[in-house]
Scaffold this motif. Structure first.
Motif, short mmCIF file in Angstrom:
data_model
loop_
_atom_site.label_atom_id
_atom_site.label_comp_id
_atom_site.label_asym_id
_atom_site.label_seq_id
_atom_site.Cartn_x
_atom_site.Cartn_y
_atom_site.Cartn_z
N GLU A 223 60.09 74.84 1.83
CA GLU A 223 59.49 74.90 0.49
C GLU A 223 58.03 74.43 0.58
O GLU A 223 57.73 73.43 1.25
CB GLU A 223 60.27 73.98 -0.46
N LEU A 224 57.13 75.16 -0.07
CA LEU A 224 55.70 74.83 -0.01
C LEU A 224 55.21 74.37 -1.38
O LEU A 224 55.53 74.99 -2.39
CB LEU A 224 54.88 76.05 0.43
N PHE A 225 54.41 73.30 -1.37
CA PHE A 225 53.84 72.78 -2.62
C PHE A 225 52.32 72.93 -2.57
O PHE A 225 51.70 72.43 -1.62
CB PHE A 225 54.18 71.29 -2.78
N THR A 231 39.10 71.13 3.06
CA THR A 231 38.31 70.67 4.20
C THR A 231 36.92 71.30 4.09
O THR A 231 36.25 71.52 5.09
CB THR A 231 38.98 71.06 5.54
N LEU A 232 36.54 71.61 2.87
CA LEU A 232 35.26 72.27 2.55
C LEU A 232 35.20 73.70 3.05
O LEU A 232 34.20 74.37 2.93
CB LEU A 232 34.05 71.50 3.09
N GLY A 233 36.29 74.18 3.63
CA GLY A 233 36.32 75.56 4.14
C GLY A 233 37.07 76.46 3.18
O GLY A 233 37.41 76.04 2.06
N PRO A 234 37.39 77.69 3.61
CA PRO A 234 38.03 78.65 2.71
C PRO A 234 39.55 78.51 2.62
O PRO A 234 40.17 79.23 1.85
CB PRO A 234 37.66 79.99 3.35
N SER A 235 40.19 77.61 3.39
CA SER A 235 41.65 77.52 3.36
C SER A 235 42.16 77.00 2.02
O SER A 235 41.61 76.05 1.46
CB SER A 235 42.16 76.55 4.44
N ARG A 236 43.25 77.62 1.52
CA ARG A 236 44.01 77.04 0.40
C ARG A 236 45.20 76.34 1.05
O ARG A 236 45.92 76.96 1.84
CB ARG A 236 44.53 78.15 -0.54
N TYR A 237 45.41 75.06 0.70
CA TYR A 237 46.42 74.28 1.42
C TYR A 237 47.71 74.06 0.64
O TYR A 237 47.69 73.89 -0.58
CB TYR A 237 45.86 72.91 1.81
N PHE A 238 48.80 74.03 1.40
CA PHE A 238 50.12 73.72 0.86
C PHE A 238 50.72 72.60 1.71
O PHE A 238 50.37 72.45 2.88
CB PHE A 238 51.04 74.94 0.93
#
Ligand code: SAM
Ligand code: SF4
Length: 332
Positions: A223-225, A231-238
């Protein structure tokens, strides 16, 4: 002209992150990045280490807080440690990172850490040695896995893996890659393939795998939240509830990140690129060589370039090559 303390473009975005390509050469020939036969630049067209250090200093004096060295493969550039020491000593820099294919980390990780590099992104698209060889054309998976261990032992924190997912090539390994990251205490970002350069290996239309598809595969197991971490970069984090590892998605096609774009790139030839997906650029090498060692004209050119930053890129998934530069020239 008084030179401002920060870089703001015409759309009100503040540029605080620069990615600098230190070489176009590489010991791998990844199928999505290069063609099998590549011609690399003659040495005099590539910025010297001193020129690169001056560029980095100019950006930090203009408010840039994060620098990432990339390429090509940064660790094949001779004496790269000298540049890392110079950049690591810049007082206003908060984050100093490198993207590497990991093949030389066994030899170099400790020295890089000691020279002041703070973080590493290591590319890893497969955990199967034969497939890894096919995707990179020359790479040895065992060397890269040993390099990842060397990075941990050298004390690098929050090391992140980068995986480009291609349909029919490595999309069946998404969960294995996540589980490897979890076991090793690493973050991992999944990247949508970008249409940079005309690669002969495959049709990009066929191999396109969206971040949403990759996310669905992961969610069949974990499951991802969503988080607002950056990190100031383009990644969207889960995040996952039972692991420290973060899962990121870099989705130039499906989740356009232009509105919050805070970064620019400097190519190995000293071309300041205002956008990955457009050709808008300014020749900093010409300024550097016209005024050797002089930081003020360089800063003035960087400030003036901000008005060229376009509002957005125009990548498509229909297989049409949009930008003729290869990724190794651009600095991924
Ligand atoms: N050689 C280093 C490496 O592979 O990590 C640094 C340079 S490489 C160009 C930087 C990143 O760009 C890598 O994670 C690579 O997988 C990614 N990359 C290369 N070509 C790409 C493309 N066409 N689309 C999306 N990502 C790409
Ligand atoms: Fe080399 Fe990195 Fe491009 Fe692969 S992605 S060919 S390792 S520069």
């Amino acid at each position: 002209m008084t030179i401002p303390q920060e870089l703001i473009d015409d759309f009100g975005r503040r540029v605080n992150y620069v990615r600098i390509s230190v070489t176009d050469r590489c010991d791998f020939r990844c199928v999505y990045c290069m063609s099998e036969e590549m011609t690399f630049l003659p040495r005099d067209q590539v910025l010297t280490l001193e020129e690169l250090a001056l560029v980095a200093r100019a950006f930090t004096e203009l408010g840039v807080e994060k620098i990432r060295l990339t390429g090509g493969e940064p660790l094949v550039r001779r004496n790269i440690n000298h540049l890392i020491e110079d950049i690591g000593a810049l007082p206003r820099l908060k984050d100093f990172a490198m993207t590497t294919n990991g093949s030389n980390l066994v030899k170099q990780a400790r020295r890089l850490r000691e020279a002041g590099l703070k973080r590493l992104n290591i590319s890893l698209d497969s955990l199967d040695p034969d497939r890894f060889r096919r995707l990179t054309r020359t790479g040895d998976l065992h060397k890269v896995l040993a390099g990842i261990q060397a990075a941990k032992e050298a004390g690098f924190e929050r090391t992140k893996l980068n995986a480009v997912i291609l349909k029919g090539r490595n999309d069946d390994e998404v969960i294995d890659l996540v589980d490897y990251a979890r076991r090793e205490g690493l973050d991992i970002s999944f990247i949508e393939e970008m249409p940079l350069g005309d690669v002969s290996d495959h049709s990009r239309e066929e191999t396109y795998c969206s971040s949403d598809e990759v996310q669905a595969l992961i969610e069949s197991r974990h499951e991802l939240f969503p988080t607002t971490e950056t990190t100031l970069g383009p990644s969207r984090y889960f995040r996952m509830s039972d692991s420290e590892s973060r899962i990121g998605f870099i989705s130039p096609h499906s989740h356009n990140f232009c509105a919050s774009c805070n970064r620019v790139r400097v190519t190995v030839e000293g071309r300041l690129l205002l956008c990955l997906g457009n050709e808008h650029s300014v020749d900093l090498r010409e300024v550097l060589r016209r005024h050797p060692g002089d930081i003020e004209p360089l800063k003035a050119s960087i400030v003036a370039a901000m008005s060229l930053k376009p509002e957005r890129h125009h990548f498509t998934t229909d297989g049409e090559v949009q930008v003729v530069r290869f990724m190794n020239m651009t600095g991924g």
